[in-house]
Design an enzyme around this catalytic site. Structure first.
Site, mmCIF file in Angstrom:
data_model
loop_
_atom_site.group_PDB
_atom_site.id
_atom_site.type_symbol
_atom_site.label_atom_id
_atom_site.label_comp_id
_atom_site.label_asym_id
_atom_site.label_seq_id
_atom_site.Cartn_x
_atom_site.Cartn_y
_atom_site.Cartn_z
ATOM 1 N N THR A 185 -41.430 26.374 -28.502
ATOM 2 C CA THR A 185 -42.032 25.048 -28.302
ATOM 3 C C THR A 185 -43.241 25.207 -27.376
ATOM 4 O OG1 THR A 185 -40.841 24.521 -26.276
ATOM 5 C CG2 THR A 185 -39.689 24.048 -28.353
ATOM 6 N N TYR B 95 -37.291 24.583 -11.552
ATOM 7 C CA TYR B 95 -36.823 24.310 -12.928
ATOM 8 C C TYR B 95 -35.349 24.703 -13.074
ATOM 9 C CZ TYR B 95 -36.255 24.517 -17.962
ATOM 10 O OH TYR B 95 -35.779 24.330 -19.237
ATOM 11 N N ASN C 17 -33.445 14.483 -23.201
ATOM 12 C CA ASN C 17 -33.985 15.799 -23.530
ATOM 13 C C ASN C 17 -35.292 16.104 -22.801
ATOM 14 O OD1 ASN C 17 -34.573 18.130 -25.612
ATOM 15 N ND2 ASN C 17 -36.356 16.771 -25.680
HETATM 16 N N1 LIG Z 1 -38.369 25.754 -24.931
HETATM 17 C C1 LIG Z 1 -37.378 26.410 -24.332
HETATM 18 O O1 LIG Z 1 -37.335 27.653 -24.325
HETATM 19 C C2 LIG Z 1 -36.263 25.639 -23.655
HETATM 20 C C3 LIG Z 1 -35.112 26.352 -23.299
HETATM 21 C C4 LIG Z 1 -34.081 25.652 -22.669
HETATM 22 C C5 LIG Z 1 -34.189 24.304 -22.427
HETATM 23 N N2 LIG Z 1 -35.325 23.649 -22.781
HETATM 24 C C6 LIG Z 1 -35.405 22.210 -22.500
HETATM 25 O O2 LIG Z 1 -35.618 21.516 -23.706
HETATM 26 C C7 LIG Z 1 -36.197 20.239 -23.415
HETATM 27 C C8 LIG Z 1 -37.357 19.999 -24.371
HETATM 28 O O3 LIG Z 1 -38.375 20.946 -24.101
HETATM 29 P P1 LIG Z 1 -39.211 21.667 -25.255
HETATM 30 O O4 LIG Z 1 -38.952 23.096 -25.149
HETATM 31 O O5 LIG Z 1 -39.002 20.998 -26.541
HETATM 32 O O6 LIG Z 1 -40.686 21.446 -24.690
HETATM 33 P P2 LIG Z 1 -41.949 20.590 -25.162
HETATM 34 O O7 LIG Z 1 -42.284 20.889 -26.579
HETATM 35 O O8 LIG Z 1 -42.962 20.813 -24.099
HETATM 36 O O9 LIG Z 1 -41.426 19.073 -25.122
HETATM 37 C C9 LIG Z 1 -41.345 18.351 -23.929
HETATM 38 C C10 LIG Z 1 -41.221 16.886 -24.277
HETATM 39 O O10 LIG Z 1 -41.041 16.156 -23.044
HETATM 40 C C11 LIG Z 1 -42.035 15.141 -22.973
HETATM 41 N N3 LIG Z 1 -42.444 14.867 -21.606
HETATM 42 C C12 LIG Z 1 -43.035 15.716 -20.726
HETATM 43 N N4 LIG Z 1 -43.322 15.069 -19.581
HETATM 44 C C13 LIG Z 1 -42.903 13.780 -19.750
HETATM 45 C C14 LIG Z 1 -42.932 12.629 -18.937
HETATM 46 N N5 LIG Z 1 -43.456 12.661 -17.706
HETATM 47 N N6 LIG Z 1 -42.431 11.483 -19.437
HETATM 48 C C15 LIG Z 1 -41.930 11.424 -20.697
HETATM 49 N N7 LIG Z 1 -41.855 12.493 -21.510
HETATM 50 C C16 LIG Z 1 -42.357 13.653 -21.039
HETATM 51 C C17 LIG Z 1 -43.201 15.686 -23.776
HETATM 52 O O11 LIG Z 1 -44.026 14.609 -24.186
HETATM 53 P P3 LIG Z 1 -45.616 14.567 -23.862
HETATM 54 O O12 LIG Z 1 -46.221 15.682 -24.655
HETATM 55 O O13 LIG Z 1 -46.003 13.214 -24.304
HETATM 56 O O14 LIG Z 1 -45.759 14.800 -22.385
HETATM 57 C C18 LIG Z 1 -42.472 16.335 -24.942
HETATM 58 O O15 LIG Z 1 -42.118 15.355 -25.890
HETATM 59 C C19 LIG Z 1 -36.595 20.286 -21.940
HETATM 60 O O16 LIG Z 1 -35.614 19.592 -21.184
HETATM 61 C C20 LIG Z 1 -36.543 21.770 -21.607
HETATM 62 O O17 LIG Z 1 -36.259 21.984 -20.250
HETATM 63 C C21 LIG Z 1 -36.368 24.278 -23.405
#
Ligand SMILES: NC(=O)c1ccc[n+]([C@@H]2O[C@H](COP(=O)([O-])OP(=O)(O)OC[C@H]3O[C@@H](n4cnc5c(N)ncnc54)[C@H](OP(=O)(O)O)[C@@H]3O)[C@@H](O)[C@H]2O)c1
Length: 273
Positions: A190, A155, A89
């Site tokens: 998020t 992205y 994820n």
């Molecule tokens: N939010 C949206 O609208 C959306 C829509 C479609 C898809 N997504 C996808 O959903 C997934 C989760 O994103 P989210 O929206 O929940 O965002 P988020 O709250 O920013 O979470 C991102 C997570 O990834 C971790 N991460 C970032 N860089 C990292 C690294 N170098 N190594 C290990 N962990 C790392 C972060 O941990 P740290 O804080 O410790 O860095 C955090 O736990 C992603 O793949 C994103 O592309 C999100």
């Protein structure tokens, strides 16, 4: 003497916040042992918040953009037991004009996290599941996988990779006891848009769904062995259907309206903490 069966074990990357944290919560609430992985030390607190008496919920710090840290994570998980569920994820984005508003290192970090670490972890951990003829794999893709994405070009390309990879792997492992599911969230509430510097864009400022709702749908689809699940409003679901029939030039033009910074130069950096 009765032998006790250990609880199933799940690994969730990007589990300190957002969708990943809520996925980890789903696993914990369904009596899995859970390994939460994220880059920052806060992941240990996140694991504590989910732990219950008798369960093993562990936070592991690993920068997944660094291959040696991915290897160390794989070794650590191997010591913890046989993995039943793998939720790949972790992901990040970089908003703004590709040529003007980011460094090459920032863009390559998106590739290293979203693409490279996803392949590395799947290649390291799925064969064990196949050997045991049992497992569930979830890739967090995105509706961004469906169209080229001006102002978040790398992205979107990375999520197209994840989506294609998930579908192909699903076909390869058909009828093995292992299933692969793609979670395709629409805009979700998020830290993603702040971290990618996209708060000052229509999509960054627009409506979003609760990450808990996204995780519930992702967990259910994964456990049911479904190919994919789209989460979000009716508009998001309509976008996905239109994405299958409209030509790229129309999709790109529509995407540009959503991701272009509202103020010139106000995209990348404007939302940084
Ligand atoms: N939010 C949206 O609208 C959306 C829509 C479609 C898809 N997504 C996808 O959903 C997934 C989760 O994103 P989210 O929206 O929940 O965002 P988020 O709250 O920013 O979470 C991102 C997570 O990834 C971790 N991460 C970032 N860089 C990292 C690294 N170098 N190594 C290990 N962990 C790392 C972060 O941990 P740290 O804080 O410790 O860095 C955090 O736990 C992603 O793949 C994103 O592309 C999100």
């Amino acid at each position: 003497m009765l032998s006790s069966i250990p609880p199933p074990l799940a690994l969730v990357t990007g589990a300190s916040t957002g969708i990943g944290f809520e996925l980890a919560r789903e696993f914990a609430e369904h009596d899995f042992d859970v390994v939460l992985v994220a880059d920052e030390p806060e992941v240990v607190d996140a694991a504590h918040r989910l732990s219950r008496p008798g369960s093993r919920v562990v936070g592991v710090r690993a920068d997944l953009t660094v291959p040696a840290e991915v290897e160390a994570l794989v070794a650590r998980v191997g010591e913890m037991g046989a993995l039943t569920a793998l939720a790949l994820n972790a992901g990040a984005g970089v908003g703004g004009e590709f040529t003007e508003e980011s460094t090459v290192d920032e863009q390559l970090a998106v590739v290293d996290l979203n693409v490279r670490s996803t392949v590395h972890l799947a290649k390291s951990l799925v064969p064990g599941m196949l050997g045991r003829a049992h497992g569930r794999v979830l890739f967090t893709s995105s509706i961004a996988a469906l169209a080229p994405g001006p102002y978040q070009s790398v992205y979107n390309a990375s999520k197209s990779f994840v989506q294609s990879f998930a579908k192909a792997l699903r076909a390869e492992v058909a009828n093995t006891g292992v299933t692969v599911t793609s979670l395709m969230p629409g805009p979700t509430d998020t830290a993603f848009f702040r971290r990618s510097g996209q708060l000052d864009t229509p999509i960054g400022a627009g409506p979003k769904v609760d990450p808990a709702e996204v995780a519930r749908a992702g967990f259910a689809a994964m456990m049911a062995g479904r190919a994919q699940v789209v989460t979000g409003s009716l508009l998001v679901k309509a976008q996905v259907l239109l994405g299958r029939v409209l030509p790229d030039r129309v999709l790109v033009a529509a995407h540009k309206l959503l991701t272009r910074p509202r103020v010139s130069g106000g995209g990348r950096g404007a939302g940084r903490a």
